[in-house]
Design an enzyme around this catalytic site. Structure first.
Site, short mmCIF file in Angstrom:
data_model
loop_
_atom_site.label_atom_id
_atom_site.label_comp_id
_atom_site.label_asym_id
_atom_site.label_seq_id
_atom_site.Cartn_x
_atom_site.Cartn_y
_atom_site.Cartn_z
CB SER A 47 -0.90 0.01 1.25
OG SER A 47 -1.79 1.10 1.21
CD GLU A 48 -0.85 5.66 -3.14
OE1 GLU A 48 -0.89 6.89 -3.13
OE2 GLU A 48 -1.21 4.97 -4.11
CG ASN A 49 -0.97 3.78 3.56
OD1 ASN A 49 -1.02 2.87 2.75
ND2 ASN A 49 -1.58 3.74 4.72
CG HIS A 86 4.26 8.34 1.74
ND1 HIS A 86 3.68 9.58 1.56
CD2 HIS A 86 3.67 7.53 0.84
CE1 HIS A 86 2.79 9.51 0.59
NE2 HIS A 86 2.76 8.29 0.13
CB SER A 89 5.63 3.23 0.17
OG SER A 89 4.55 2.67 -0.53
#
Length: 222
Positions: A47-49, A86, A89
């Site tokens: 997940s990008e977060n 973040h 990611s």
């Protein structure tokens, strides 16, 4: 789309995620895919977060306000999941380390162009987020969406009229009516939903369709 239909499409996407894959799930409908991947299949979600591992939708008693996916929905982390910065990611996304990303869309063209961040509506809030990075960085892009918009407006089109997120990046499209592959000669239907005829599917689509023999002979309950 009904919750049952949404989960049916998410379950069909989950079937195509292989053992050992690193998979990003975009916001909205794609987040449901996490709930349909068998827990005994080793798939690493991203997940990008800043999440890596496996998670599910929690019960009301299990909700932790500090644990959310990219769509700000509460999640329950499974054993082995990791939290990280973040920026790291996005380095994964941009560095080609994701096997598959699952994204929603406003439009997909017959060439696999993706438009999923803005419709051009002056009252809409543009929300590109990390979609551009995912569309270009992932090895395969799966789009999951309703086949047509309000009033039957075509979402699968010959050429996108909305601002593009990525060019020729979509590999496969999953809708409530069909599963379609983006190939060199155009869109190929590999499965049709029960009760939908090829003629009905073509009318609901703004681009020329090609049909695999198997799709016509034995429609899958996807």
């Amino acid at each position: 789309m009904t919750p049952d239909a949404r989960n049916r499409i998410a379950r069909r996407v989950a079937q195509d995620i292989p053992e050992g894959a690193y998979v990003n799930l975009g916001i909205g409908l794609p987040t449901l895919v996490a709930n349909h991947i068998p827990t005994d299949r080793e798939v690493i979600l991203h997940s990008e977060n800043g999440l890596l591992g496996r998670w599910l939708r929690p019960s009301l008693q299990e909700v932790d306000p500090d644990l959310i996916n990219a769509g700000k929905e509460p999640i329950k982390l499974l054993s082995g999941a990791a939290l990280f910065h973040h920026a790291d990611s996005f380095a994964m996304m941009r560095g080609g380390h994701l096997d598959i990303c699952v994204l929603g869309a406003f439009q997909v063209s017959s060439h696999g162009d993706l438009a999923n961040w803005h419709t051009g509506d002056p009252n809409a809030i543009p929300a590109v987020g990390g979609a551009m990075d995912l569309a270009i960085g992932a090895k395969r892009v799966f789009v999951i969406m309703e086949h047509a918009g309000k009033g039957g407006v075509h979402k699968i089109v010959h050429e996108c009229s909305y601002p593009l997120t990525g060019v020729r990046c979509v590999s496969r499209i999953y809708t409530d009516l069909a599963v379609l592959d983006v190939r060199e000669h155009g869109l190929t239907v590999i499965e049709i939903a029960p009760g939908v005829s090829p003629a009905q599917l073509q009318v609901a689509t703004g681009a020329q369709l090609h049909f695999e023999t198997e799709a016509l002979a034995d429609p899958s309950h996807h």
